[in-house]
Design an enzyme around this catalytic site. Structure first.
Site, PDB file in Angstrom:
ATOM      1  N   TYR A 146       0.806  -1.217   0.000  1.00 10.35           N
ATOM      2  CA  TYR A 146       0.000   0.000   0.000  1.00 10.35           C
ATOM      3  C   TYR A 146       0.842   1.272   0.000  1.00 10.35           C
ATOM      4  O   TYR A 146       0.395   2.304  -0.486  1.00 10.35           O
ATOM      5  CB  TYR A 146      -0.922   0.029   1.227  1.00 10.35           C
ATOM      6  CG  TYR A 146      -2.185  -0.774   1.071  1.00 10.35           C
ATOM      7  CD1 TYR A 146      -2.148  -2.152   0.940  1.00 10.35           C
ATOM      8  CD2 TYR A 146      -3.429  -0.137   1.064  1.00 10.35           C
ATOM      9  CE1 TYR A 146      -3.309  -2.885   0.814  1.00 10.35           C
ATOM     10  CE2 TYR A 146      -4.594  -0.867   0.936  1.00 10.35           C
ATOM     11  CZ  TYR A 146      -4.533  -2.229   0.803  1.00 10.35           C
ATOM     12  OH  TYR A 146      -5.688  -2.948   0.671  1.00 10.35           O
ATOM     13  N   LYS A 195       3.663 -15.477   3.279  1.00  6.87           N
ATOM     14  CA  LYS A 195       3.927 -16.261   2.061  1.00  6.87           C
ATOM     15  C   LYS A 195       5.429 -16.517   2.036  1.00  6.87           C
ATOM     16  O   LYS A 195       6.145 -16.121   1.099  1.00  6.87           O
ATOM     17  CB  LYS A 195       3.429 -15.475   0.833  1.00  6.87           C
ATOM     18  CG  LYS A 195       3.441 -16.247  -0.470  1.00  6.87           C
ATOM     19  CD  LYS A 195       2.417 -17.355  -0.550  1.00  6.87           C
ATOM     20  CE  LYS A 195       2.609 -18.168  -1.813  1.00  6.87           C
ATOM     21  NZ  LYS A 195       1.792 -19.398  -1.844  1.00  6.87           N
ATOM     22  N   ASP A 227      -2.317 -18.633   1.336  1.00  2.57           N
ATOM     23  CA  ASP A 227      -3.275 -19.374   0.500  1.00  2.57           C
ATOM     24  C   ASP A 227      -3.977 -20.452   1.327  1.00  2.57           C
ATOM     25  O   ASP A 227      -5.193 -20.646   1.236  1.00  2.57           O
ATOM     26  CB  ASP A 227      -2.606 -19.962  -0.756  1.00  2.57           C
ATOM     27  CG  ASP A 227      -1.276 -20.654  -0.492  1.00  2.57           C
ATOM     28  OD1 ASP A 227      -0.770 -20.582   0.657  1.00  2.57           O
ATOM     29  OD2 ASP A 227      -0.732 -21.281  -1.413  1.00  2.57           O
ATOM     30  N   ASP A 251      -6.030  -7.204   4.220  1.00  4.74           N
ATOM     31  CA  ASP A 251      -7.160  -6.609   3.503  1.00  4.74           C
ATOM     32  C   ASP A 251      -8.060  -7.717   2.964  1.00  4.74           C
ATOM     33  O   ASP A 251      -9.279  -7.708   3.135  1.00  4.74           O
ATOM     34  CB  ASP A 251      -6.640  -5.731   2.356  1.00  4.74           C
ATOM     35  CG  ASP A 251      -7.774  -5.121   1.549  1.00  4.74           C
ATOM     36  OD1 ASP A 251      -8.726  -4.615   2.172  1.00  4.74           O
ATOM     37  OD2 ASP A 251      -7.719  -5.176   0.306  1.00  4.74           O
ATOM     38  N   ASP A 255     -11.847  -9.381   4.674  1.00  5.07           N
ATOM     39  CA  ASP A 255     -13.120  -9.434   3.935  1.00  5.07           C
ATOM     40  C   ASP A 255     -13.682 -10.860   3.961  1.00  5.07           C
ATOM     41  O   ASP A 255     -14.890 -11.061   4.127  1.00  5.07           O
ATOM     42  CB  ASP A 255     -12.927  -9.007   2.469  1.00  5.07           C
ATOM     43  CG  ASP A 255     -13.250  -7.540   2.255  1.00  5.07           C
ATOM     44  OD1 ASP A 255     -13.115  -6.763   3.223  1.00  5.07           O
ATOM     45  OD2 ASP A 255     -13.635  -7.168   1.127  1.00  5.07           O
TER      46      ASP A 255
HETATM   47  C1  IPM Z   1     -10.247  -1.566   3.831  1.00  5.97           C
HETATM   48  C2  IPM Z   1     -10.534  -1.041   2.440  1.00  5.97           C
HETATM   49  C3  IPM Z   1      -9.393  -0.095   2.054  1.00  5.97           C
HETATM   50  C4  IPM Z   1      -8.117  -0.892   2.068  1.00  5.97           C
HETATM   51  C5  IPM Z   1      -9.596   0.599   0.685  1.00  5.97           C
HETATM   52  C6  IPM Z   1     -10.894   1.374   0.645  1.00  5.97           C
HETATM   53  C7  IPM Z   1      -8.449   1.485   0.331  1.00  5.97           C
HETATM   54  O1  IPM Z   1     -10.680  -2.076   1.539  1.00  5.97           O
HETATM   55  O2  IPM Z   1     -10.183  -0.760   4.775  1.00  5.97           O
HETATM   56  O3  IPM Z   1     -10.104  -2.782   3.969  1.00  5.97           O
HETATM   57  O4  IPM Z   1      -7.798  -1.571   1.080  1.00  5.97           O
HETATM   58  O5  IPM Z   1      -7.416  -0.843   3.069  1.00  5.97           O
HETATM   59 MG    MG Z   2     -10.652  -3.995   2.412  1.00  2.73          MG
END
Ligand code: IPM
Ligand code: MG
Length: 360
Positions: A146, A195, A227, A251, A255
C-alpha cells in the site's frame, strides 16, 4: 471524564451510521458520567467536493489533536466522475490511506465473530460452523504494498507497472507485539500469516514474529501460508483466535472473515498507533446505493465506538454495556433489513440506534 472525538461522517451511509454511534456515546456519557465533545471534519468525496482534495491538512491536524477519531465510511460509485476521473491520490479512498499514514495507525484490529442469533446468515455448512467462531484479524496498516514505491512507465517499449512490497523489522515487530498483547487477553493463540515459501518480506516477517513470541511464552504461535489460510477460514474457522498478517493479506483475509459471519453490517474495527490513539470505523463501506434511506445497519459503527471506549479511553465497563446492549437487541429480535429474518421486527437505522440506547 471528558473526551475530544474527531468525527468523520464521510460519504454514502456514513453520516447516518455515525449519527447513531454518537447517540450511543451520549447515552453512555449520561449513564456513566462522561462528556464527549465532537469536532466534525470532512474526508473522502465530500472533502473533494468542498476542497478539491480527499483530506485537508487542517482535517488531519484536527484529528491529530483529538483523543480519538470516529469514522463512518468514504467513497462512492466508481461511475462518479467528479471523484474517480482524477489521479489515484486524489480519489476518496486516498483520504483514508493518508489519515492512516498521517496518524501512524499501523495496527488494524478487525474482529470477526459469529452471533448465535445470526448464524442462519452464515454461508458455511452447519458442521463447519460447529460452535461458531470468534477471531480477531490483526492487520499491519501502514506498510507493504500500500505504501511502497509505485509507478507505471514504458520500459524498453513495453508498458510496465511496479508496486513495491517492503517491510523493515521494526514495522513487523511493533504489529507483532500488538497481536501478542491482544492474544494474552483472549485465547492465547496467534496464527501468523505470510507467504514465506516465496517472499523475502514474509521470511523476515516470520523471523521477527518468532523473536517477539519469545516474550510471550504463554501464547501459542503457529505460522500459516496465506493461500492455506484463505482455505482454512472456510473449512475450519473455529481454529482462529488472533490472526496476525501484513497489509495486503489482511485486507483480503478480513473481507473473507467478515463474509463468513454473514453480516458485514455488524463488524467493527480499530486502527491504532503505538499508544492509545485510534481511529474507529465499521469494516464495511459507504454503500452509496442505500444512502439517505434510513435502512443501513448502524451496529458496526456502534460497536466501533465501543472499541474506542475500551482501547482509547480504558472504559471497559462502558464498552461492555454497549456490547451487551447490541447482544440484547439481537436476542430481542430487532433487526435492520440486512440481518432480517422471519419472526423478527424490522427497524430503520435511527430506530436501531434508539433500541440500543434504551438497553444501556
Ligand atoms: C479496507 C478497504 C481499504 C483498504 C480501501 C478502501 C483502500 O478495503 O479498509 O479494507 O484496502 O485498506
Ligand atoms: Mg478492504
Amino acid at each position: 471524564m471528558e473526551y475530544n472525538i474527531t468525527v468523520i461522517p464521510g460519504d454514502g451511509i456514513g453520516p447516518e451510521i455515525v449519527r447513531e454511534a454518537k447517540k450511543v456515546l451520549d447515552k453512555v456519557g449520561e449513564v456513566y458520567g462522561h462528556t464527549f465533545h465532537y469536532t466534525e471534519v470532512l474526508m473522502g468525496g465530500c472533502s473533494i467536493d468542498a476542497y478539491g482534495v480527499p483530506l485537508t491538512e487542517e482535517a488531519l491536524e484536527t484529528a491529530r489533536k483529538s483523543d480519538s477519531v470516529l469514522l463512518g465510511a468514504v467513497g462512492g460509485n466508481v461511475g462518479n466522475s467528479r471523484w474517480y476521473d482524477v489521479a489515484p491520490n486524489l480519489r476518496p479512498e486516498a483520504g483514508l490511506l493518508a489519515i492512516r499514514k498521517g496518524l501512524g495507525l499501523f495496527a488494524n484490529i478487525r474482529p470477526a465473530y459469529l452471533y448465535h442469533e445470526l448464524a442462519g446468515a452464515c454461508p458455511l455448512k452447519k458442521e463447519i460452523i460447529g460452535d461458531g467462531f470468534d477471531m480477531v484479524i490483526m492487520r499491519e496498516l501502514t506498510g507493504g504494498l500500500y505504501f511502497g514505491e509505485r509507478y507505471t512507465k514504458e520500459i524498453d517499449g513495453v508498458m510496465t507497472a511496479v508496486d513495491t512490497l517492503t517491510y523493515n523489522e521494526n514495522e513487523i515487530r511493533r504489529i507483532a507485539i500488538k497481536a501478542f498483547e491482544i492474544a494474552m487477553k483472549r485465547k492465547k493463540s496467534v496464527i501468523s500469516v505470510d507467504k514465506a515459501n516465496v517472499l523475502d518480506s514474509s521470511r523476515l516477517w516470520r523471523k521477527v514474529v518468532e523473536e517477539v513470541a519469545k516474550d510471550y511464552p504463554e501464547v501459542k504461535l503457529t505460522h500459516m501460508l496465506v493461500d492455506n489460510c484463505a482455505m482454512q477460514l472456510v473449512m475450519n474457522p473455529g481454529q482462529f483466535d488472533v490472526v496476525l498478517t501484513e497489509n495486503m493479506f489482511g485486507d483480503i483475509l478480513s473481507d473473507e472473515a467478515s463474509m463468513i459471519t454473514g453480516s458485514i453490517g455488524m463488524l467493527s474495527s480499530a486502527s491504532m498507533n503505538e499508544g492509545k490513539f485510534g481511529l474507529y470505523e465499521p469494516s464495511h463501506g459507504s454503500a452509496p446505493d442505500i444512502a439517505g434511506k434510513n435502512i443501513a445497519n448502524p451496529i458496526a459503527t456502534i460497536l466501533s465506538a465501543a472499541m474506542m471506549l475500551r482501547y482509547s479511553f480504558d472504559l471497559d465497563k462502558e464498552a461492555d454495556a454497549v456490547e451487551a446492549a447490541v447482544q440484547k437487541v439481537l436476542s430481542d429480535g430487532i433487526r435492520t433489513v440486512d440481518i432480517m429474518s422471519e419472526g423478527c421486527t424490522k427497524v430503520g437505522t435511527a430506530e436501531m440506534g434508539d433500541a440500543i440506547c434504551a438497553r444501556i
